[in-house]
Design a protein around this motif. Structure first.
Motif, PDB file in Angstrom:
ATOM      1  N   VAL A  60     -15.017  16.277 135.559  1.00  0.00           N
ATOM      2  CA  VAL A  60     -14.725  15.447 134.290  1.00  0.00           C
ATOM      3  C   VAL A  60     -13.494  15.461 133.679  1.00  0.00           C
ATOM      4  O   VAL A  60     -12.884  16.564 133.449  1.00  0.00           O
ATOM      5  N   VAL A  61     -12.757  14.071 133.796  1.00  0.00           N
ATOM      6  CA  VAL A  61     -11.543  13.996 133.260  1.00  0.00           C
ATOM      7  C   VAL A  61     -11.517  13.035 131.727  1.00  0.00           C
ATOM      8  O   VAL A  61     -11.883  12.103 131.782  1.00  0.00           O
ATOM      9  N   GLU A  62     -11.173  14.049 130.838  1.00  0.00           N
ATOM     10  CA  GLU A  62     -10.935  13.550 129.551  1.00  0.00           C
ATOM     11  C   GLU A  62      -9.720  12.644 129.264  1.00  0.00           C
ATOM     12  O   GLU A  62      -9.691  11.863 128.659  1.00  0.00           O
ATOM     13  N   SER A  63      -8.763  13.554 129.901  1.00  0.00           N
ATOM     14  CA  SER A  63      -7.196  12.797 129.839  1.00  0.00           C
ATOM     15  C   SER A  63      -6.428  13.430 131.010  1.00  0.00           C
ATOM     16  O   SER A  63      -6.985  14.181 131.643  1.00  0.00           O
ATOM     17  N   ARG A  64      -5.197  12.890 131.108  1.00  0.00           N
ATOM     18  CA  ARG A  64      -4.431  13.179 132.068  1.00  0.00           C
ATOM     19  C   ARG A  64      -4.289  14.910 132.099  1.00  0.00           C
ATOM     20  O   ARG A  64      -4.149  15.716 133.102  1.00  0.00           O
ATOM     21  N   GLU A  65      -4.191  15.298 130.872  1.00  0.00           N
ATOM     22  CA  GLU A  65      -3.755  16.873 130.631  1.00  0.00           C
ATOM     23  C   GLU A  65      -5.090  17.730 130.498  1.00  0.00           C
ATOM     24  O   GLU A  65      -4.939  18.805 130.569  1.00  0.00           O
ATOM     25  N   ASN A  66      -6.227  17.021 130.241  1.00  0.00           N
ATOM     26  CA  ASN A  66      -7.409  17.679 130.218  1.00  0.00           C
ATOM     27  C   ASN A  66      -8.541  17.180 130.969  1.00  0.00           C
ATOM     28  O   ASN A  66      -8.940  16.051 130.978  1.00  0.00           O
ATOM     29  N   PHE A  67      -8.936  18.202 131.859  1.00  0.00           N
ATOM     30  CA  PHE A  67     -10.150  17.755 132.805  1.00  0.00           C
ATOM     31  C   PHE A  67     -10.624  19.265 133.128  1.00  0.00           C
ATOM     32  O   PHE A  67     -10.360  20.443 133.192  1.00  0.00           O
ATOM     33  N   TRP A  68     -12.054  19.101 133.473  1.00  0.00           N
ATOM     34  CA  TRP A  68     -12.838  20.351 133.873  1.00  0.00           C
ATOM     35  C   TRP A  68     -13.318  20.265 135.199  1.00  0.00           C
ATOM     36  O   TRP A  68     -14.042  18.983 135.553  1.00  0.00           O
ATOM     37  N   THR A  69     -13.568  21.253 136.176  1.00  0.00           N
ATOM     38  CA  THR A  69     -13.938  21.255 137.224  1.00  0.00           C
ATOM     39  C   THR A  69     -15.109  22.105 137.404  1.00  0.00           C
ATOM     40  O   THR A  69     -15.325  22.976 136.328  1.00  0.00           O
TER      41      THR A  69
END
Length: 160
Positions: A141-150
């Motif tokens: 899930v990608v919140e923003s270019r700098e913040n994502f969770w796998t």
């Protein structure tokens, strides 16, 4: 002349990769489920996203799977979801919507169609014909270019 065209094609490809994917998931992300072009590592904190799905369904049933933020301010711009057979850890089944990718079979992954902020997304998943067993859904899930969770993982779904 062919060398120049090859160099131009390489530059265009690298620029597109560096810019990220606002409307699709490239097939090179099928195995790792890691978004290319972000230039940062995935977040290590508990993901602020959850799956909502039934605990048990009859075989051959369409399954509605909802991916959403844990709180009202937890939106996301991109996602990539696959289903896994718990007995084999292999990808399984296919998705109907919103946008799909052929990773491990036809429509075996579902992903975002645009980079608009979303509070949730509703997916329809189809198990293989007559499959009986348990399935777990996994997302990036990608919140923003700098913040994502796998590795955003659902509760187990039992078919049978």
């Amino acid at each position: 002349m062919a060398v120049i065209w090859a160099m131009v094609a390489t530059v265009v490809y690298l620029a597109a990769t560096a810019a990220g994917r606002s409307d699709h998931v490239p097939t090179d992300a099928c195995k790792s489920m890691f978004p290319s072009g972000h230039g940062v590592d995935a977040q290590l904190s508990e993901p602020p996203y959850v799956f909502t799905l039934p605990a048990k369904m009859a075989p051959n049933s369409e399954v509605i799977v909802i991916l959403s933020g844990s709180g009202s301010s937890d939106t996301f711009k991109g996602f990539f979801v696959k289903a896994f057979n718990d007995a084999t850890s292999s990808p399984i089944g296919s998705f109907k919507a919103p946008k799909t990718i052929d990773c491990d079979g036809p429509a075996s992954g579902a992903h975002h169609a645009n980079s608009t902020s979303k509070e949730s997304v509703t997916l329809t998943w189809l198990p293989p014909l007559n499959f009986v067993g348990s399935v777990t859904f996994m997302a990036t899930v990608v919140e923003s270019r700098e913040n994502f969770w796998t590795g955003v993982v659902s509760d187990q779904l039992i078919l049978g």
